[in-house]
Design a protein around this motif. Sequence first.
Motif, PDB file in Angstrom:
ATOM      1  N   MET A  48       0.844  -1.186   0.000  1.00  0.00           N
ATOM      2  CA  MET A  48       0.000   0.000   0.000  1.00  0.00           C
ATOM      3  C   MET A  48       0.889   1.250   0.000  1.00  0.00           C
ATOM      4  SD  MET A  48      -3.189  -1.047   0.120  1.00  0.00           S
ATOM      5  CE  MET A  48      -4.207   0.209   0.875  1.00  0.00           C
ATOM      6  N   THR A  49       0.676   2.123  -0.956  1.00  0.00           N
ATOM      7  CA  THR A  49       1.424   3.378  -0.983  1.00  0.00           C
ATOM      8  C   THR A  49       0.680   4.424  -0.152  1.00  0.00           C
ATOM      9  OG1 THR A  49       0.284   4.025  -3.020  1.00  0.00           O
ATOM     10  CG2 THR A  49       2.429   2.927  -3.244  1.00  0.00           C
ATOM     11  N   VAL A  50       1.468   5.309   0.495  1.00  0.00           N
ATOM     12  CA  VAL A  50       0.902   6.305   1.396  1.00  0.00           C
ATOM     13  C   VAL A  50       1.432   7.688   1.033  1.00  0.00           C
ATOM     14  CG1 VAL A  50       0.696   7.057   3.802  1.00  0.00           C
ATOM     15  CG2 VAL A  50       0.733   4.617   3.263  1.00  0.00           C
ATOM     16  N   ALA A  51       0.552   8.674   1.088  1.00  0.00           N
ATOM     17  CA  ALA A  51       0.936  10.076   0.920  1.00  0.00           C
ATOM     18  C   ALA A  51       0.385  10.865   2.104  1.00  0.00           C
ATOM     19  CB  ALA A  51       0.397  10.643  -0.390  1.00  0.00           C
ATOM     20  N   VAL A  52       1.062  11.922   2.457  1.00  0.00           N
ATOM     21  CA  VAL A  52       0.630  12.814   3.532  1.00  0.00           C
ATOM     22  C   VAL A  52       0.167  14.120   2.932  1.00  0.00           C
ATOM     23  CG1 VAL A  52       1.353  14.092   5.599  1.00  0.00           C
ATOM     24  CG2 VAL A  52       2.245  11.781   5.174  1.00  0.00           C
ATOM     25  N   VAL A  53      -0.946  14.641   3.416  1.00  0.00           N
ATOM     26  CA  VAL A  53      -1.398  15.987   3.042  1.00  0.00           C
ATOM     27  C   VAL A  53      -1.287  16.861   4.282  1.00  0.00           C
ATOM     28  CG1 VAL A  53      -3.300  17.412   2.220  1.00  0.00           C
ATOM     29  CG2 VAL A  53      -2.956  15.124   1.271  1.00  0.00           C
ATOM     30  N   LEU A  54      -0.399  17.834   4.220  1.00  0.00           N
ATOM     31  CA  LEU A  54      -0.213  18.748   5.345  1.00  0.00           C
ATOM     32  C   LEU A  54      -1.115  19.961   5.142  1.00  0.00           C
ATOM     33  CD1 LEU A  54       1.256  19.640   7.921  1.00  0.00           C
ATOM     34  CD2 LEU A  54       3.032  20.644   6.445  1.00  0.00           C
ATOM     35  N   PHE A  55      -2.174  20.054   5.938  1.00  0.00           N
ATOM     36  CA  PHE A  55      -3.081  21.186   5.879  1.00  0.00           C
ATOM     37  C   PHE A  55      -2.472  22.371   6.639  1.00  0.00           C
ATOM     38  CE2 PHE A  55      -5.886  17.658   4.989  1.00  0.00           C
ATOM     39  CZ  PHE A  55      -6.831  18.170   4.107  1.00  0.00           C
ATOM     40  N   THR A  56      -2.588  23.555   6.063  1.00  0.00           N
ATOM     41  CA  THR A  56      -2.116  24.773   6.729  1.00  0.00           C
ATOM     42  C   THR A  56      -3.248  25.807   6.698  1.00  0.00           C
ATOM     43  OG1 THR A  56      -1.048  25.483   4.648  1.00  0.00           O
ATOM     44  CG2 THR A  56       0.326  24.337   6.286  1.00  0.00           C
ATOM     45  N   SER A  57      -3.243  26.656   5.702  1.00  0.00           N
ATOM     46  CA  SER A  57      -4.313  27.661   5.553  1.00  0.00           C
ATOM     47  C   SER A  57      -5.284  27.227   4.462  1.00  0.00           C
ATOM     48  CB  SER A  57      -3.711  29.029   5.212  1.00  0.00           C
ATOM     49  OG  SER A  57      -2.857  29.460   6.243  1.00  0.00           O
ATOM     50  N   ASP A  58      -5.631  25.956   4.446  1.00  0.00           N
ATOM     51  CA  ASP A  58      -6.469  25.377   3.391  1.00  0.00           C
ATOM     52  C   ASP A  58      -7.339  24.282   3.987  1.00  0.00           C
ATOM     53  OD1 ASP A  58      -4.230  23.883   4.000  1.00  0.00           O
ATOM     54  OD2 ASP A  58      -3.828  23.243   1.959  1.00  0.00           O
ATOM     55  N   LEU A  59      -8.126  24.656   4.992  1.00  0.00           N
ATOM     56  CA  LEU A  59      -8.834  23.671   5.812  1.00  0.00           C
ATOM     57  C   LEU A  59     -10.179  23.302   5.202  1.00  0.00           C
ATOM     58  CD1 LEU A  59      -7.919  25.232   9.278  1.00  0.00           C
ATOM     59  CD2 LEU A  59      -6.710  23.445   7.997  1.00  0.00           C
ATOM     60  N   VAL A 113       5.818  10.433   8.477  1.00  0.00           N
ATOM     61  CA  VAL A 113       6.410   9.729   7.330  1.00  0.00           C
ATOM     62  C   VAL A 113       7.086   8.443   7.788  1.00  0.00           C
ATOM     63  CG1 VAL A 113       8.244   9.868   5.581  1.00  0.00           C
ATOM     64  CG2 VAL A 113       6.661  11.787   5.898  1.00  0.00           C
ATOM     65  N   THR A 114       7.801   8.519   8.900  1.00  0.00           N
ATOM     66  CA  THR A 114       8.458   7.322   9.436  1.00  0.00           C
ATOM     67  C   THR A 114       7.430   6.274   9.865  1.00  0.00           C
ATOM     68  OG1 THR A 114      10.349   8.618  10.206  1.00  0.00           O
ATOM     69  CG2 THR A 114      10.006   6.477  11.248  1.00  0.00           C
ATOM     70  N   GLU A 115       6.367   6.722  10.516  1.00  0.00           N
ATOM     71  CA  GLU A 115       5.351   5.799  11.018  1.00  0.00           C
ATOM     72  C   GLU A 115       4.594   5.097   9.892  1.00  0.00           C
ATOM     73  OE1 GLU A 115       2.770   8.018  13.550  1.00  0.00           O
ATOM     74  OE2 GLU A 115       4.358   8.596  14.953  1.00  0.00           O
ATOM     75  N   THR A 116       4.410   5.773   8.775  1.00  0.00           N
ATOM     76  CA  THR A 116       3.544   5.240   7.710  1.00  0.00           C
ATOM     77  C   THR A 116       4.304   4.783   6.473  1.00  0.00           C
ATOM     78  OG1 THR A 116       3.230   7.437   6.729  1.00  0.00           O
ATOM     79  CG2 THR A 116       1.662   6.755   8.447  1.00  0.00           C
ATOM     80  N   GLY A 117       5.581   5.147   6.382  1.00  0.00           N
ATOM     81  CA  GLY A 117       6.331   4.836   5.171  1.00  0.00           C
ATOM     82  C   GLY A 117       5.883   5.653   3.976  1.00  0.00           C
ATOM     83  N   ALA A 118       5.349   6.833   4.222  1.00  0.00           N
ATOM     84  CA  ALA A 118       4.849   7.677   3.126  1.00  0.00           C
ATOM     85  C   ALA A 118       5.959   8.054   2.159  1.00  0.00           C
ATOM     86  CB  ALA A 118       4.204   8.937   3.707  1.00  0.00           C
ATOM     87  N   GLY A 119       5.615   8.074   0.887  1.00  0.00           N
ATOM     88  CA  GLY A 119       6.597   8.420  -0.136  1.00  0.00           C
ATOM     89  C   GLY A 119       6.528   9.855  -0.582  1.00  0.00           C
ATOM     90  N   SER A 120       5.454  10.564  -0.192  1.00  0.00           N
ATOM     91  CA  SER A 120       5.329  11.963  -0.610  1.00  0.00           C
ATOM     92  C   SER A 120       4.510  12.733   0.412  1.00  0.00           C
ATOM     93  CB  SER A 120       4.672  12.070  -1.995  1.00  0.00           C
ATOM     94  OG  SER A 120       3.364  11.519  -1.972  1.00  0.00           O
ATOM     95  N   VAL A 121       4.787  14.025   0.487  1.00  0.00           N
ATOM     96  CA  VAL A 121       4.025  14.954   1.313  1.00  0.00           C
ATOM     97  C   VAL A 121       3.556  16.079   0.421  1.00  0.00           C
ATOM     98  CG1 VAL A 121       4.117  16.609   3.216  1.00  0.00           C
ATOM     99  CG2 VAL A 121       5.312  14.419   3.414  1.00  0.00           C
ATOM    100  N   HIS A 122       2.267  16.400   0.495  1.00  0.00           N
ATOM    101  CA  HIS A 122       1.675  17.453  -0.327  1.00  0.00           C
ATOM    102  C   HIS A 122       1.224  18.600   0.571  1.00  0.00           C
ATOM    103  CE1 HIS A 122       1.175  14.877  -4.016  1.00  0.00           C
ATOM    104  NE2 HIS A 122       1.331  13.945  -3.080  1.00  0.00           N
ATOM    105  N   MET A 123       1.457  19.832   0.126  1.00  0.00           N
ATOM    106  CA  MET A 123       1.011  20.995   0.887  1.00  0.00           C
ATOM    107  C   MET A 123       0.828  22.180  -0.050  1.00  0.00           C
ATOM    108  SD  MET A 123       4.511  22.268   2.837  1.00  0.00           S
ATOM    109  CE  MET A 123       3.635  23.560   3.723  1.00  0.00           C
ATOM    110  N   ALA A 124       0.092  23.186   0.434  1.00  0.00           N
ATOM    111  CA  ALA A 124      -0.132  24.417  -0.328  1.00  0.00           C
ATOM    112  C   ALA A 124       1.057  25.349  -0.146  1.00  0.00           C
ATOM    113  CB  ALA A 124      -1.411  25.102   0.140  1.00  0.00           C
ATOM    114  N   ALA A 125       1.391  26.066  -1.204  1.00  0.00           N
ATOM    115  CA  ALA A 125       2.458  27.056  -1.133  1.00  0.00           C
ATOM    116  C   ALA A 125       2.021  28.248  -0.299  1.00  0.00           C
ATOM    117  CB  ALA A 125       2.833  27.520  -2.542  1.00  0.00           C
ATOM    118  N   GLY A 126       2.912  28.750   0.549  1.00  0.00           N
ATOM    119  CA  GLY A 126       2.661  29.969   1.309  1.00  0.00           C
ATOM    120  C   GLY A 126       3.418  31.134   0.706  1.00  0.00           C
TER     121      GLY A 126
END
Length: 459
Positions: A1-12, A87-100
């Motif tokens: 299973m592949t995993v990605a992280v979405v880091l929410f900031t000012s885009d809730l 990322v370490t806990e899930t083995g995620a291969g990518s993190v996505h976030m909005a540009a500030g």
Amino acid sequence: MTVAVVLFTSDLRLHDHPPLHAALASADEVVPLFVRDEGVEATGFDAPNRRAFLADCLRDLDTGLRERGGRLVVREGAVVEEVCRIVTETGAGSVHMAAGVSSFAHRREERLREALESQGCRLRVHDAVITVVAPGAVVPSGPGRDHFAVFTPYYRRWSEEGTRQVFRAPRAVRVPEGPASAALPARNEVSGVSPGLAEGGEEEARRLFTAWRRDGLAAYEDRHDDLAGDATSRLSPHLHFGTLSPTEVVSRGREAGGPGAEAFVRQVCWRDFHHQVLAARPASSRSDYRTRHDRWRTGKAAEEDTAVWKEGRTGYPVVDAAMRQLLHEGWMHNRGRLLAASFLTKSLYVNWRSGARHFLDLLVDGDVANNQLNWQWVAGTGTDTRPNRVLNPVTQAKRYDPDGAYVRRWVPELADVAGPAVHEPWKMPRSQRSRCDYPEPVVGLPEGLARFKEARGLD
């Protein structure tokens, strides 16, 4: 299973969210992550009204994710450390976030990219999430010109740029079971919140936006300066927290068409304009964009004047009404913001930074780009092409609150003063003034104007 992280900031939000859309398209499972950043608290930006509104937004985001089979993972601490831990806990291969656009956001992105690369994880930063057009996407012609310093030519180019695709909210979000989450914050845990603070969250944002398009948008051009009519959209807190997509707002506005929609879209462009200025000139969050070599008043008298301005006791009813609305709601009508800021910086000749700080302490939509650069625009040290204009609060009040209803709403001492006379209580008979328990003007307008002109070398 592949995993990605979405880091929410000012885009809730879930609607029109490019990082979430990309993550879902590229991985089997996604970790929707929000980090309660200790760095934000250290800057003093974590004001009670925004903290309470944020609590609403996070709870609503979690609810929306759970309706789609997912959940929001909340962590507390340093953003880089917490993202790397996920990322370490899930083995995620990518993190996505909005540009500030702020220097704080840029430093965060740089540190995060470097840390993730050492873990073999890719950071993808998405433009046009927090703004309609990414800062730097449109620039003036000519070598070395990295941003527009005047709004009108920016608006023309911005309008020609078009918008990206508006994404639907996902039907399902599959989240790995492992990552633990801190408890969601709650509004009632926050002290010092303005009693009339609006509700946060994407569901409320979309309800407001739907009602606004139906009932307010068409008349916006004619009514947006009507203080008593309260005919603005009140969407600015939701744009600030990203519970509503500015791209979707502009797309729906253009679909509606007409003068009201055009005027509203122009205001959203004004927001983008200041974001592109700050992105190109990060120091403008604290330094004059265009210095006028001001010798701002200091000392006890200036401090006392600033105090009565904050309390809404200047003796100028429309200014006081605006400041009291801010205290009660954590929000202020746009015309009120202009009048309050002009009065502090021009009539009282107090440093714009004092006013900007007070606004950031209270405004639920307090945003570094818009707050700081709008304050400079009014003070004449920003992008305004007429830096020495002074707004007369009496003239402005008679124009934008002609019958005095806005003043009477927020300044109850004057509730029994009928009609436009409420804007000049110093002209009332002394016996009537004493019954009102309302202060005399802190400064005479001619005196304030003369002091400002002398300071700016205009005489």
